[in-house]
Design an enzyme around this catalytic site. Structure first.
Site, PDB file in Angstrom:
ATOM      1  N   TRP A  47       2.333   0.751  -5.391  1.00 12.98           N
ATOM      2  CA  TRP A  47       1.018   1.417  -5.453  1.00 12.98           C
ATOM      3  C   TRP A  47       1.035   2.564  -6.442  1.00 12.98           C
ATOM      4  O   TRP A  47       0.081   2.755  -7.200  1.00 12.98           O
ATOM      5  CB  TRP A  47       0.585   1.880  -4.062  1.00 12.98           C
TER       6      TRP A  47
ATOM      7  N   ASP B  85      -2.162   9.564  -2.377  1.00 14.38           N
ATOM      8  CA  ASP B  85      -2.603   8.298  -1.783  1.00 14.38           C
ATOM      9  C   ASP B  85      -1.946   8.213  -0.406  1.00 14.38           C
ATOM     10  O   ASP B  85      -0.754   7.967  -0.294  1.00 14.38           O
ATOM     11  CB  ASP B  85      -2.161   7.137  -2.681  1.00 14.38           C
TER      12      ASP B  85
ATOM     13  N   LYS C 242      -5.365   0.560   7.173  1.00 15.37           N
ATOM     14  CA  LYS C 242      -4.035   0.663   7.786  1.00 15.37           C
ATOM     15  C   LYS C 242      -4.075   1.589   9.000  1.00 15.37           C
ATOM     16  O   LYS C 242      -3.713   1.181  10.086  1.00 15.37           O
ATOM     17  CB  LYS C 242      -3.001   1.166   6.783  1.00 15.37           C
TER      18      LYS C 242
HETATM   19  C1  LIG Z   1      -2.750  -0.915   0.907  1.00 15.72           C
HETATM   20  C2  LIG Z   1      -2.507   0.206  -0.009  1.00 15.72           C
HETATM   21  C3  LIG Z   1      -3.296   0.402  -1.158  1.00 15.72           C
HETATM   22  C4  LIG Z   1      -4.384  -0.560  -1.561  1.00 15.72           C
HETATM   23  O1  LIG Z   1      -5.516  -0.292  -0.850  1.00 15.72           O
HETATM   24  P1  LIG Z   1      -6.908  -1.058  -1.134  1.00 15.72           P
HETATM   25  O2  LIG Z   1      -7.785  -0.367  -0.147  1.00 15.72           O
HETATM   26  O3  LIG Z   1      -6.662  -2.497  -0.844  1.00 15.72           O
HETATM   27  O4  LIG Z   1      -7.291  -0.825  -2.528  1.00 15.72           O
HETATM   28  C5  LIG Z   1      -3.047   1.506  -1.927  1.00 15.72           C
HETATM   29  N1  LIG Z   1      -2.083   2.384  -1.621  1.00 15.72           N
HETATM   30  C6  LIG Z   1      -1.299   2.217  -0.533  1.00 15.72           C
HETATM   31  C7  LIG Z   1      -0.238   3.234  -0.229  1.00 15.72           C
HETATM   32  C8  LIG Z   1      -1.489   1.133   0.302  1.00 15.72           C
HETATM   33  O5  LIG Z   1      -0.719   0.976   1.387  1.00 15.72           O
END
Ligand SMILES: *Cc1c(COP(=O)(O)O)cnc(C)c1O
Length: 364
Positions: free
Chosen positions: A104, A175, A199
């Site tokens: 990511w 993030d 998540k």
């Molecule tokens: C799942 C995930 C993403 C992607 O998220 P989307 O909402 O599908 O764009 C980005 N960063 C992390 C750390 C993730 O676990």
């Protein structure tokens, strides 16, 4: 189990608290006497306004945020923020620092490079992403607009508990998609935090963005409306139709976390889960082997290997039969993974560790 459910260890979309699903079910046909389902309501109605405000207020309460933070619910996932952030805060004369700790972060870096100078302050490729950097390893720029990092690496199974530090008040941008609200931390150094909801917060299709006002004030407004933070701040996330169901469900999840004792309460449960699962692997004397450095191991996504790929395949298949789903590792790394976000109770880990011991006894 109740409603014939199984223990869901999917990485995302992921398990939600059963109490929350039951609440949604109970309110499904007639939300609080409105005669409508929540998803049938106008996003401009007073009922939705109350839902929306509750979700914002609960987020601020749980994270301990003051009035100088904007809490937004946008769309496009965390992936959209990889691009929206540099579009707002970078240009050819500006630099941002990025810590690369996995898939990511790599994507976030690629997007930022389209807009400005990116200094990779730590390149995890050099350690196969199996550990996180120490503070003294970070090569930070003196004039960075921000330092971006990924607090939990969903695919590699690493997680920051001591966050990186910057000088001269350079804000952190993070993030937090896969570990937001899983433990206590000090939000003060963060200019921005963002997370796809699927998540730890709710369903997919809604993305949380939190902006500290002094950082937000620096964002470029020379951007198309939907990609401009100002649009969403000025209109309180109601410039266009938001994911009304996602915001409602997230609010219920936040109320549920509050009921567990807030971040302090969930942190205790998450630590107990991690101690039990990593402890079981340690006691297996190398049968279950976690490739991640001990001080970088995630409480949310636990990656591990068995002695052979054949045994890993059997483990995942027999696990599913025994009532545990989602234990196959991400296709890019192989092996096994148990994702145990806030909604997975300690009982789920007690049950799966019993299964692991049993599997080892039969296939050791
Ligand atoms: C799942 C995930 C993403 C992607 O998220 P989307 O909402 O599908 O764009 C980005 N960063 C992390 C750390 C993730 O676990």
């Amino acid at each position: 189990m109740k409603h014939d459910r199984i223990w869901n260890f999917n990485a995302g979309p992921a398990a939600l608290p059963l109490e929350v699903l039951e609440k949604v079910h109970e309110q499904w046909f007639n939300f609080q006497g409105s005669g409508m389902c929540e998803i049938e309501m106008s996003h401009r109605s007073k009922e939705f306004d109350a839902i929306h405000n509750n979700t914002i207020a609960m987020m601020k309460k749980l994270l301990g945020l003051g009035d100088n933070y904007h809490v937004l619910f946008v769309q496009g996932g965390a992936s959209q923020q990889f691009g929206m952030l540099p579009m707002g805060f970078l240009d050819k004369n500006k630099t941002a620092d990025y810590i690369n700790t996995g898939t990511w972060s790599t994507k976030a870096i690629k997007e930022a490079q389209l807009f400005g100078n990116v200094n990779v302050a730590f390149d995890g490729n050099e350690v196969d992403f199996m550990r996180l950097p120490k503070q003294e390893e970070l090569k930070l720029s003196a004039n960075a607009e921000y330092l971006h990092f990924t607090s939990n690496n969903t695919i590699k199974g690493t997680q920051f508990f001591d966050f990186p530090k910057t000088e001269n008040g350079i804000p952190l941008v993070c993030d937090m998609s896969s570990d937001i609200l899983s433990h206590r931390f000090d939000p003060a150094p963060f200019g921005m935090m963002y997370a796809g909801a699927q998540k730890n917060l709710g369903p997919s299709g809604v993305t949380l963005v939190i902006l500290r006002d002094d950082f937000y004030q620096k964002a470029s407004t020379n951007v198309t409306s939907m990609l401009k933070y100002k649009t969403h701040v000025d209109k309180n996330s109601l410039y266009n139709t938001p994911n009304t169901f996602g915001i409602y469900l997230m609010g219920l999840v936040l109320n549920w976390i509050d009921g567990l004792g807030g971040l302090e309460g969930v942190e205790k449960i998450n630590k107990a889960k991690a101690d039990l699962l990593y402890g079981t692997m340690k006691e297996s004397n190398g049968y279950y082997r976690c490739p991640v450095a001990e001080d970088s191991r995630s409480w949310m996504n636990v990656c591990f290997r068995l002695p052979s790929e054949e045994l890993e395949g059997m483990f995942v298949a027999q696990g599913l039969e025994a009532g545990f789903c989602g234990m196959k590792g991400h296709r890019s790394v192989g092996g096994c993974r148990i994702s145990m976000y806030n909604a997975s109770p300690l009982q789920a880990i007690e049950d799966v560790t019993a299964f692991m011991k049993d599997f080892m006894a039969k296939n050791g």
